[in-house]
Design a protein around this motif. Structure first.
Motif, mmCIF file in Angstrom:
data_model
loop_
_atom_site.group_PDB
_atom_site.id
_atom_site.type_symbol
_atom_site.label_atom_id
_atom_site.label_comp_id
_atom_site.label_asym_id
_atom_site.label_seq_id
_atom_site.Cartn_x
_atom_site.Cartn_y
_atom_site.Cartn_z
ATOM 1 N N THR A 257 0.196 -61.787 -119.463
ATOM 2 C CA THR A 257 -0.947 -60.899 -119.279
ATOM 3 C C THR A 257 -1.822 -61.493 -118.189
ATOM 4 O O THR A 257 -1.490 -62.507 -117.587
ATOM 5 N N ARG A 258 -2.949 -60.863 -117.930
ATOM 6 C CA ARG A 258 -3.914 -61.401 -116.977
ATOM 7 C C ARG A 258 -5.311 -61.090 -117.470
ATOM 8 O O ARG A 258 -5.498 -60.209 -118.320
ATOM 9 N N PHE A 259 -6.309 -61.793 -116.914
ATOM 10 C CA PHE A 259 -7.663 -61.699 -117.431
ATOM 11 C C PHE A 259 -8.663 -61.369 -116.336
ATOM 12 O O PHE A 259 -8.509 -61.783 -115.187
ATOM 13 N N ASP A 260 -9.684 -60.613 -116.724
ATOM 14 C CA ASP A 260 -10.811 -60.275 -115.861
ATOM 15 C C ASP A 260 -12.056 -60.495 -116.706
ATOM 16 O O ASP A 260 -12.218 -59.847 -117.755
ATOM 17 N N GLU A 261 -12.943 -61.383 -116.277
ATOM 18 C CA GLU A 261 -14.114 -61.718 -117.096
ATOM 19 C C GLU A 261 -15.029 -60.523 -117.328
ATOM 20 O O GLU A 261 -15.830 -60.522 -118.256
ATOM 21 N N ALA A 262 -14.914 -59.494 -116.476
ATOM 22 C CA ALA A 262 -15.759 -58.315 -116.642
ATOM 23 C C ALA A 262 -15.100 -57.239 -117.503
ATOM 24 O O ALA A 262 -15.750 -56.261 -117.875
ATOM 25 N N ASP A 263 -13.810 -57.402 -117.820
ATOM 26 C CA ASP A 263 -13.071 -56.340 -118.500
ATOM 27 C C ASP A 263 -12.143 -56.903 -119.576
ATOM 28 O O ASP A 263 -10.942 -57.075 -119.348
ATOM 29 N N PRO A 264 -12.663 -57.186 -120.761
ATOM 30 C CA PRO A 264 -11.799 -57.728 -121.824
ATOM 31 C C PRO A 264 -10.793 -56.712 -122.347
ATOM 32 O O PRO A 264 -9.740 -57.094 -122.857
ATOM 33 N N LEU A 265 -11.095 -55.417 -122.238
ATOM 34 C CA LEU A 265 -10.157 -54.402 -122.715
ATOM 35 C C LEU A 265 -8.865 -54.427 -121.915
ATOM 36 O O LEU A 265 -7.787 -54.157 -122.449
ATOM 37 N N GLY A 266 -8.961 -54.731 -120.619
ATOM 38 C CA GLY A 266 -7.769 -54.761 -119.778
ATOM 39 C C GLY A 266 -6.749 -55.764 -120.274
ATOM 40 O O GLY A 266 -5.545 -55.486 -120.317
ATOM 41 N N ALA A 267 -7.208 -56.944 -120.654
ATOM 42 C CA ALA A 267 -6.291 -57.969 -121.154
ATOM 43 C C ALA A 267 -5.691 -57.566 -122.495
ATOM 44 O O ALA A 267 -4.501 -57.781 -122.752
ATOM 45 N N VAL A 268 -6.513 -56.965 -123.351
ATOM 46 C CA VAL A 268 -6.029 -56.560 -124.674
ATOM 47 C C VAL A 268 -4.947 -55.487 -124.544
ATOM 48 O O VAL A 268 -3.861 -55.597 -125.130
ATOM 49 N N THR A 269 -5.233 -54.425 -123.784
ATOM 50 C CA THR A 269 -4.257 -53.342 -123.663
ATOM 51 C C THR A 269 -3.007 -53.801 -122.922
ATOM 52 O O THR A 269 -1.897 -53.381 -123.260
ATOM 53 N N SER A 270 -3.181 -54.664 -121.917
ATOM 54 C CA SER A 270 -2.021 -55.190 -121.195
ATOM 55 C C SER A 270 -1.131 -56.015 -122.123
ATOM 56 O O SER A 270 0.100 -55.906 -122.091
ATOM 57 N N THR A 271 -1.751 -56.831 -122.948
ATOM 58 C CA THR A 271 -0.991 -57.662 -123.887
ATOM 59 C C THR A 271 -0.256 -56.801 -124.911
ATOM 60 O O THR A 271 0.916 -57.059 -125.231
ATOM 61 N N ILE A 272 -0.924 -55.766 -125.420
ATOM 62 C CA ILE A 272 -0.264 -54.873 -126.380
ATOM 63 C C ILE A 272 0.896 -54.152 -125.705
ATOM 64 O O ILE A 272 1.967 -53.967 -126.310
ATOM 65 N N HIS A 273 0.701 -53.736 -124.455
ATOM 66 C CA HIS A 273 1.769 -53.082 -123.692
ATOM 67 C C HIS A 273 2.991 -53.989 -123.603
ATOM 68 O O HIS A 273 4.121 -53.569 -123.898
ATOM 69 N N GLU A 274 2.774 -55.221 -123.197
ATOM 70 C CA GLU A 274 3.907 -56.148 -123.050
ATOM 71 C C GLU A 274 4.506 -56.519 -124.401
ATOM 72 O O GLU A 274 5.704 -56.792 -124.499
ATOM 73 N N PHE A 275 3.693 -56.522 -125.457
ATOM 74 C CA PHE A 275 4.230 -56.710 -126.801
ATOM 75 C C PHE A 275 5.260 -55.635 -127.097
ATOM 76 O O PHE A 275 6.310 -55.899 -127.707
ATOM 77 N N GLY A 276 4.959 -54.384 -126.703
ATOM 78 C CA GLY A 276 5.900 -53.296 -126.956
ATOM 79 C C GLY A 276 7.252 -53.553 -126.330
ATOM 80 O O GLY A 276 8.300 -53.303 -126.948
ATOM 81 N N HIS A 277 7.239 -54.045 -125.088
ATOM 82 C CA HIS A 277 8.504 -54.402 -124.430
ATOM 83 C C HIS A 277 9.220 -55.517 -125.195
ATOM 84 O O HIS A 277 10.421 -55.432 -125.476
ATOM 85 N N ALA A 278 8.479 -56.578 -125.500
ATOM 86 C CA ALA A 278 9.088 -57.716 -126.189
ATOM 87 C C ALA A 278 9.586 -57.318 -127.571
ATOM 88 O O ALA A 278 10.657 -57.769 -128.015
ATOM 89 N N ASN A 279 8.832 -56.474 -128.258
ATOM 90 C CA ASN A 279 9.228 -56.034 -129.596
ATOM 91 C C ASN A 279 10.555 -55.289 -129.561
ATOM 92 O O ASN A 279 11.370 -55.399 -130.487
ATOM 93 N N TYR A 280 10.779 -54.527 -128.480
ATOM 94 C CA TYR A 280 12.063 -53.839 -128.308
ATOM 95 C C TYR A 280 13.188 -54.858 -128.158
ATOM 96 O O TYR A 280 14.217 -54.789 -128.847
ATOM 97 N N SER A 281 12.997 -55.822 -127.260
ATOM 98 C CA SER A 281 14.030 -56.849 -127.067
ATOM 99 C C SER A 281 14.310 -57.597 -128.366
ATOM 100 O O SER A 281 15.467 -57.859 -128.711
ATOM 101 N N LEU A 282 13.250 -57.928 -129.087
ATOM 102 C CA LEU A 282 13.405 -58.675 -130.330
ATOM 103 C C LEU A 282 14.033 -57.838 -131.436
ATOM 104 O O LEU A 282 14.619 -58.376 -132.373
ATOM 105 N N GLY A 283 13.933 -56.518 -131.322
ATOM 106 C CA GLY A 283 14.496 -55.633 -132.337
ATOM 107 C C GLY A 283 15.966 -55.318 -132.139
ATOM 108 O O GLY A 283 16.597 -54.708 -133.013
#
Length: 510
Positions: A257-283
């Protein structure tokens, strides 16, 4: 219950078992290359490129040579007239598709494309950092030339872009993809116009008005959300990358993921997005590792998994009711934010956003259309590389009403063209459409899904996705998989209904 790729040991043809062993060598070489590529983007020392370029080029040519061995073709020919199980037939189909495509392309061209990609990546990073497209342009031009040659080797009688699209989505006709994209455009353009004219007052600054958010604490928060969703840390890790991505297999699926000190939502949604990809691979089934039945069903399906978790879970009101207390524990400045305000902030439709990965759920697809049209024109020879920045800026002004002031926030923002990945971008929108259809089917099967999300109980949804999508690997082609999972043909209807209801409520549309 379906048998595995090997099938019954006594009934599996010798040719099939031999073919499978040969394919596993190809898959393992490719997985090793994927790990080196992950390292190049995350942890490799800055001056490691010359060696890494040679390493990846060697692995690329080696996997190509292993896949295109004469014996592989002979085994495939022999198996065409052999009685196989449904799973075995699917494996042969998938290997045949890859073999036929690979044998059409000379090994030296495959190696040259890989070398160009390795050299283009640091050039892209430098060009983006220095806001200088000219430093990347020669590599982009080289990629365009090489990919035209690549497409011509595969099928000189077809549109080159159509051939390249099949690298990422071999099971969906480009015509079907374009039809879905057109429906999105026809739906979203007037909807976005209505939203911008709406008098609704959303709490769009619920978080952004609270000062800055420490990047180290944001990383802790992202680890919290991954743990909450059920990410198995023994098979993964979280790192930082300039362009968030996930990479790996059922045994090792990594998230960035990546971080922006002015936008914490960006990191959260980006991390959840990439979780979805990883969850598929892990499944994917462990026992099918390095076989087509242990591989994901191409990029549209992969993107459906990330978009499902990001948008239908991570941007939902039940999720923010659950997650907001955790957020406030990490960032006290948000103590007066309500769950509804957090939900509204996470779903605002921007008027002036230039960056695709920071785009809202609706305008995102216009970002995709810009890229789709430009890369089609590049491959067709209708647009020169040197004219890409101006064409990009013109289209942004036309479609999104905003004009980039720099190349860094314009045509250099994405990593994809540094890899020569022409035909990749449409799969993002196709995945969003598929996500809506899958989530609608999951809601039909799981009566209290919203309540489970609000309670932090994600196991039922993960199991539903494993049962209906992940466990099949590449057994079904894309349209078949959607029917298998939802009972309906792949179409944009559920997506249109979803965004119409959601954003109609948020922005008080008629």
């Amino acid at each position: 219950m379906a048998t595995d790729a090997t099938g019954d040991a006594d009934s599996a043809p010798d040719a099939y078992a031999e073919l499978l062993q040969k394919y596993k060598r190809v898959a393992n070489v490719q997985n090793a290359a994927g790990l080196l590529s992950w390292d190049q983007q995350v942890m490799m020392p800055e001056e490691g490129t010359p060696a890494r370029s040679q390493q990846l080029s060697t692995l690329s040519s080696l996997s190509h040579e292993l896949l295109t061995e004469d014996e592989v073709g002979e085994l495939l020919d022999e198996l065409e007239s052999t009685d196989l199980t449904e799973e075995q037939a699917a494996v042969v189909r998938e290997i045949r598709r890859k073999y036929d495509r690979a044998t059409s392309v000379p090994t030296d061209l495959v190696e040259e494309i890989s070398t160009t990609s390795s050299e283009a990546l640091p050039a892209w990073k430098e060009a983006k950092a220095e806001d200088d497209f000219s430093k990347f342009a020669p590599y982009l031009e080289k990629h365009v030339e090489l990919k035209r040659e690549y497409a011509e080797h595969i099928d000189p009688d077809r549109d080159a872009y159509e051939v390249l699209f099949e690298d990422f989505e071999p099971c969906l006709p480009l015509e079907q993809a374009e039809s879905i994209l057109e429906e999105l455009r026809d739906t979203l353009v007037p909807m976005i116009e209505q939203i911008r004219e709406s008098d609704a007052e959303l709490a769009t600054d619920a978080f952004s008005s609270k000062g800055t958010y420490d990047e180290g604490t944001q990383e802790e928060l992202c680890r919290d959300v991954l743990s909450m969703l059920g990410y198995p840390w023994e098979r993964g890790r979280l790192d930082v990358a300039p362009h968030p991505f996930s990479s790996g297999t059922t045994f090792d699926a990594r998230v960035t993921t990546r971080f922006d000190e002015a936008d914490p939502l960006g990191a959260v949604t980006s991390t959840i997005h990439e979780f979805g990809h990883a969850n598929y691979s892990l499944g994917l089934p462990d026992e099918e590792y390095a076989t087509p039945l242990g591989e994901s069903r191409d990029l549209s399906v992969h993107e459906s998994q990330s978009r499902l978790w990001e948008n239908h879970v991570g941007r939902s009101e039940p999720f923010w009711t659950l997650f907001l207390p955790e957020f406030k524990e990490r960032f006290e400045q948000a103590e007066d934010v309500t769950a509804r305000e957090a939900y509204e902030a996470a779903n605002q439709v921007y008027e002036d956003n230039l960056i695709r990965v920071e785009a809202d759920e609706l305008t995102y697809h216009l970002h995709i259309i810009v890229r789709f049209e430009i890369e089609r024109a590049l491959v067709a020879g209708e647009l020169d590389v040197e004219d890409v920045p101006e064409a990009w800026n013109d289209k942004y002004e036309e479609y999104l009403g905003v004009r980039p002031e720099t190349d860094a926030e314009g045509c250099l923002q994405d990593i994809h063209w540094s890899h020569g990945n022409f035909g990749y971008f449409p799969t993002y929108s196709l995945g969003s459409v598929m996500a809506a259809q899958l989530f609608d089917a999951a809601e039909d099967d799981i009566d209290d899904l919203d309540e489970q999300i609000e309670a932090g109980e994600f196991e039922t949804l993960r199991e539903w996705l494993i049962e209906n999508v992940h466990r099949h690997g590449s057994k079904y082609e894309t349209n078949e998989l959607v029917v298998e999972a939802t009972g309906e043909e792949f179409a944009a209807d559920d997506f249109v209904a979803y965004v119409t209801e959601k954003y109609g409520d948020l922005y008080e549309l008629d």
